[in-house]
Enzyme design. Structure first.
Site, mmCIF file in Angstrom:
data_model
loop_
_atom_site.group_PDB
_atom_site.id
_atom_site.type_symbol
_atom_site.label_atom_id
_atom_site.label_comp_id
_atom_site.label_asym_id
_atom_site.label_seq_id
_atom_site.Cartn_x
_atom_site.Cartn_y
_atom_site.Cartn_z
ATOM 1 N N GLU A 47 0.554 12.872 -13.482
ATOM 2 C CA GLU A 47 0.416 12.536 -12.045
ATOM 3 C C GLU A 47 1.803 12.510 -11.392
ATOM 4 O OE1 GLU A 47 -0.293 8.312 -11.485
ATOM 5 O OE2 GLU A 47 -1.364 8.640 -9.605
ATOM 6 N N ASN A 110 -2.691 12.163 -3.019
ATOM 7 C CA ASN A 110 -2.185 12.198 -4.379
ATOM 8 C C ASN A 110 -3.020 13.270 -5.093
ATOM 9 O OD1 ASN A 110 -1.437 11.738 -7.024
ATOM 10 N ND2 ASN A 110 -1.482 9.507 -6.845
ATOM 11 N N LYS A 127 -6.910 12.537 -5.417
ATOM 12 C CA LYS A 127 -7.275 11.276 -6.081
ATOM 13 C C LYS A 127 -8.262 10.451 -5.248
ATOM 14 C CE LYS A 127 -4.821 7.455 -8.459
ATOM 15 N NZ LYS A 127 -3.451 6.990 -8.768
ATOM 16 N N GLU A 146 0.153 2.821 -3.197
ATOM 17 C CA GLU A 146 -0.637 4.060 -3.056
ATOM 18 C C GLU A 146 -1.578 3.979 -1.857
ATOM 19 O OE1 GLU A 146 -2.161 6.451 -6.319
ATOM 20 O OE2 GLU A 146 -1.390 4.931 -7.675
ATOM 21 N N CYS A 172 -5.052 9.289 -12.923
ATOM 22 C CA CYS A 172 -4.651 7.928 -13.282
ATOM 23 C C CYS A 172 -5.743 6.871 -13.118
ATOM 24 C CB CYS A 172 -3.383 7.530 -12.527
ATOM 25 S SG CYS A 172 -2.630 6.068 -13.297
ATOM 26 N N ASN A 197 0.510 7.421 -14.269
ATOM 27 C CA ASN A 197 1.732 6.605 -14.231
ATOM 28 C C ASN A 197 1.238 5.169 -14.306
ATOM 29 O OD1 ASN A 197 4.515 7.980 -12.870
ATOM 30 N ND2 ASN A 197 2.619 9.095 -12.447
HETATM 31 N N1 CDV Z 1 -0.958 5.391 -10.801
HETATM 32 C C1 CDV Z 1 -1.987 4.557 -11.006
HETATM 33 O O1 CDV Z 1 -3.097 4.829 -10.565
HETATM 34 N N2 CDV Z 1 -1.753 3.428 -11.718
HETATM 35 C C2 CDV Z 1 -2.739 2.402 -11.960
HETATM 36 C C3 CDV Z 1 -2.106 1.044 -12.121
HETATM 37 C C4 CDV Z 1 -1.581 0.529 -10.841
HETATM 38 C C5 CDV Z 1 -3.080 0.030 -12.644
HETATM 39 C C6 CDV Z 1 -3.575 2.703 -13.203
HETATM 40 O O2 CDV Z 1 -4.795 2.566 -13.123
HETATM 41 O O3 CDV Z 1 -3.001 3.001 -14.258
#
Ligand code: CDV
Length: 307
Positions: A47, A110, A127, A146, A172, A197
């Site tokens: 990501e 994103n 996303k 975000e 993510c 991330n």
């Molecule tokens: N980049 C993300 O989406 N990170 C989230 C954190 C903030 C919990 C994740 O679900 O890994």
């Protein structure tokens, strides 16, 4: 005919705020060369792969925020990836901050794309589940903005016909939601590419910090098994601008087993021969959707509020 996609999960180590896109792309190219030498059909990066994870900072000046966004894809910084991949005959996928004007309105997403071996963008995903918060919350060790910097994707999960199968994407936080995998599976996905991330520290429930790596694999392994599909989970890892990000990038078989996993927090490649026909082991049996699912009973799933 075999439907084996030799796939590389290309974990990236930390990216400093001052690191240029050109430098990051050079690191991505080094991993791509290794993947091609190992006979890979597809290499998957994380990501927001081109910059540091900028939502960790509150920025009042939108012009500063916009320096982290890409206005076109490919562009000058990423063209070398597209060009080299075409020569090497390898497909790739990576996430980035997308700025796009549609009907005269500027949008920021994103986003993640899949590029086939011919160099064409065959899939784009924005996303859907954006975590974090909208306003500056100085009590946190770092921000997760975000919800401030991106709009949630409004297009449903989807797949592309690529690499001899049906490929889907998620990003993510999406990987924590069972709906992501089931939606993708019902739409035929055989392999889902998921960059992430994920900080070790979760400010809202720090008592779960020690569980971050466990939860990472738990949700992706469950998603793979319960839907009979390959999952390629790829981290941006390591200590980035003082924030520890988990690693453990992995390739998960439709049985839910991890078949390859990164063992560092830096730039690292893990490779596996992913046989798309193995999805049938699960989908023709224990999770044969047509035979055993009971959607007529699951009415709460599509209701807006919990019942
Ligand atoms: N980049 C993300 O989406 N990170 C989230 C954190 C903030 C919990 C994740 O679900 O890994």
């Amino acid at each position: 005919m075999s439907r084996i996609v030799v796939t590389a999960a290309a974990q990236l180590g930390p990216i400093d705020r001052a690191e240029s896109r050109e430098s990051v792309v050079a690191r991505m190219l080094a991993l791509m060369e290794k993947a091609a030498a190992r006979g890979c059909d597809l290499i998957v990066y994380p990501e927001l792969a081109l910059t540091t994870f900028f939502p960790r900072w509150f920025m009042e000046n939108q012009a500063e925020v916009d320096t982290f966004f890409e206005r076109s894809m490919p562009n000058a910084a990423t063209a070398p990836l597209f060009e080299r991949a075409k020569v090497l005959g390898i497909g790739f996928s990576f996430g980035y901050a997308e700025m796009v004007e549609e009907d005269g309105v500027l949008h920021r997403y994103n986003t993640s794309i899949v590029v086939d071996k011919a160099g064409g963008i065959v899939h784009r995903y924005r996303k859907i589940h954006l975590p974090g918060h909208k306003n500056n919350e100085p009590w946190r060790a770092f921000q997760h903005l975000e919800k401030r910097y991106f709009e949630p994707g409004m297009e449903p999960f989807s797949t592309a016909d690529a690499f001899g199968g049906k490929i889907g994407q998620a990003i993510c936080n999406d990987r924590r939601w069972p709906e992501t995998y089931r939606e993708l599976a019902l739409r035929g996905a055989e392999m889902v590419l998921i960059g992430y991330n994920t900080p070790v520290h979760y400010p809202l429930a720090p008592e779960h910090d020690h569980l971050q790596c466990f939860h990472n694999h738990l949700c992706m392994q469950a998603g793979a098994y319960q839907n009979g599909m390959w999952i390629i989970g790829v981290a941006k890892a390591g200590k980035e601008e003082g924030c520890d990000l988990i690693g453990q990038s992995c390739i998960i078989a439709p049985t839910g087993e991890i078949v390859a996993m990164a063992s560092t927090l830096g730039d690292e490649l893990v490779v596996h021969d992913c046989d798309l026909d193995r999805c049938t082991e699960i989908r023709a049996n224990i999770f044969n959707f047509r035979l055993h699912r009971r959607p007529e009973i699951y009415t709460a799933l599509t209701a807006t509020d919990p019942v």
